[in-house]
Design an enzyme around this catalytic site. Structure first.
Site, PDB file in Angstrom:
ATOM      1  N   ALA A  99      35.322  58.336  47.342  1.00  8.23           N
ATOM      2  CA  ALA A  99      35.572  56.814  47.203  1.00  8.23           C
ATOM      3  C   ALA A  99      36.007  57.061  45.602  1.00  8.23           C
ATOM      4  CB  ALA A  99      34.725  56.092  47.364  1.00  8.23           C
ATOM      5  N   ASP A 104      27.061  41.641  42.921  1.00 17.67           N
ATOM      6  CA  ASP A 104      27.771  42.000  43.446  1.00 17.67           C
ATOM      7  C   ASP A 104      27.715  42.127  44.803  1.00 17.67           C
ATOM      8  OD1 ASP A 104      31.143  42.504  43.481  1.00 17.67           O
ATOM      9  OD2 ASP A 104      30.523  44.650  42.692  1.00 17.67           O
ATOM     10  N   SER A 158      36.032  52.989  39.317  1.00 17.98           N
ATOM     11  CA  SER A 158      36.590  53.011  37.189  1.00 17.98           C
ATOM     12  C   SER A 158      35.726  53.664  36.048  1.00 17.98           C
ATOM     13  CB  SER A 158      37.025  51.678  36.873  1.00 17.98           C
ATOM     14  OG  SER A 158      35.659  51.033  36.968  1.00 17.98           O
TER      15      SER A 158
END
Length: 396
Positions: free
Chosen positions: A131, A290, A134
């Protein structure tokens, strides 16, 4: 850094936005006639295929072409409808932080430079990336322990991302200063300060030691909690550019059908998740900020495991311990009443839902920003949570 280089980078950004049809799709309400004309002319240079797509899709493609820095910038601006407008913020909220992999050899070099030892000494196996986002990408590996081999997840900072982000931020600062100088109506939004906030938050995300520390703190807080945990950190193999943690085998909570097929009680999982989050906020005052379904797994034992703790936050009573005063106020409060609270921090709690709520909350944020009042971006469900935190809740 070279200001001339920053202007060239801005020119490239503008060209990409034009080619992907973003400029021509932006709202034109309230713009001067010359700007509207230029916006219409920009549509002549857009790709024909782009002009047939939705604006949100155009934005996503443009940001992906611009690179990792702009994915992060776009995600940040999605949380600032007061700056970019509610429509653009909604479009940006759909940005996916998925990027191309960088070479495994570059990851190994980063690990060696960060930890001072070659990958072969640190890990018994180091696989290709699985994976990439950014700022970093993740590899699966194994380490030797007293109990035998153990699978680990290895998160490595993207090479050169700090330098590139600094260069892109220079361009953003130029735009922000131009806005404040030539667009008087933008000054109250303090675009330079918005850019500075982005710079600070991203610097935190780019130091993986801070993510490891947050994982360790959350693990300590939740070690006796039912149904929830976070991966254990391997501190021997963790540094600024790499964090090594326990490998999690499980089903992502975003894959509802897989959870249902595996026989999990979805209602029970939802209850556990909500109760866990409330424990973190009300009991501990420190929480994963998050915690969307893509960052949550259900392991073989049925435990919810939260990963990717690059973004974390504290609730008012923890902030108060550090000398930061805060108020919890209903979202129905007027901007003038918020300003009357003085320079202390503000937490908003949601009021009764109504069609104009989003617009009203943008006005509140503007009032807060105009007066340099610290704003904490957590919306509690109602004022009861504010009272539970031991704070003074203003009824206005």
């Amino acid at each position: 850094m070279s200001t001339i280089g920053a202007y060239f980078r801005l020119a490239r950004v503008g060209w990409v936005l034009v080619r992907e049809g973003v400029i021509s799709a932006l709202p034109s309400e309230g713009l001067p006639p010359m700007v509207i004309f230029a916006q219409s002319a920009a549509g002549l240079f857009a790709r024909k295929r782009a002009m047939r797509e939705r604006r949100s899709d155009r934005l996503s493609k443009a940001v992906a072409r611009l690179g990792p820095s702009y994915v992060k910038i776009g995600q940040f601006l999605a949380t600032r409808p007061d700056v970019v407008g509610a429509e653009i913020a909604e479009d940006l909220s759909g940005l996916q932080d998925r990027m191309e992999f960088f070479p495994t050899e570059a990851a190994k070099l980063s690990i060696r430079e960060s930890l001072g030892r070659p990958v072969g000494e640190l890990y018994t196996s180091f696989d290709e990336p699985i994976a990439a986002a950014s700022i970093a990408q993740v590899h699966r590996g194994e380490v030797e322990t007293g109990q035998g081999r153990r699978k680990v997840a290895i998160k490595v900072i993207r090479p050169g991302v700090r330098r590139r982000f600094a260069a892109d931020l220079e361009a953003m600062y130029i735009v922000s200063r131009l806005q404040e100088r030539f667009l008087p109506h933008m000054r109250r939004l303090k675009p330079v300060e918005v850019t500075r906030t982005l710079e600070q938050t991203t610097k935190v995300e780019m130091d993986l030691r801070l993510e490891a520390a947050a994982l360790s703190e959350l693990a300590e807080n939740t070690k006796s909690d039912p149904g929830f945990r976070v991966p254990a950190v391997d501190w021997e193999r963790t540094g600024r550019d790499v964090v090594t943690m326990e490998w999690i085998d499980g089903i992502k909570m975003s894959d509802v059908e897989a959870l249902r097929a595996a026989g999990y009680d979805l209602n029970a999982l939802a209850d556990t998740l909500i109760q866990s989050f409330l424990r973190h906020t009300l009991r501990d005052g420190f929480f994963h900020a998050d915690m969307h379904p893509g960052n949550l797994f259900v392991d073989e034992s049925g435990m919810i495991v939260a990963v990717d703790l690059g973004i974390k936050s504290m609730t008012p009573h923890r902030l108060a311990e550090r000398g930061v005063r805060t108020h919890v106020v209903p979202s129905t409060v007027t901007p003038a009443e918020v300003a009357a609270l003085g320079p202390d921090g503000v937490f908003f709690s949601n009021g009764p839902g109504d069609p104009g709520a989003a617009t009203h909350e943008v006005d509140l944020l503007r009032a807060v920003l105009d007066r340099r009042i610290p704003f904490f971006g957590i919306c509690f469900g109602n004022q009861i949570l504010g009272r539970a935190l031991g704070l003074e809740t203003y009824k206005m």
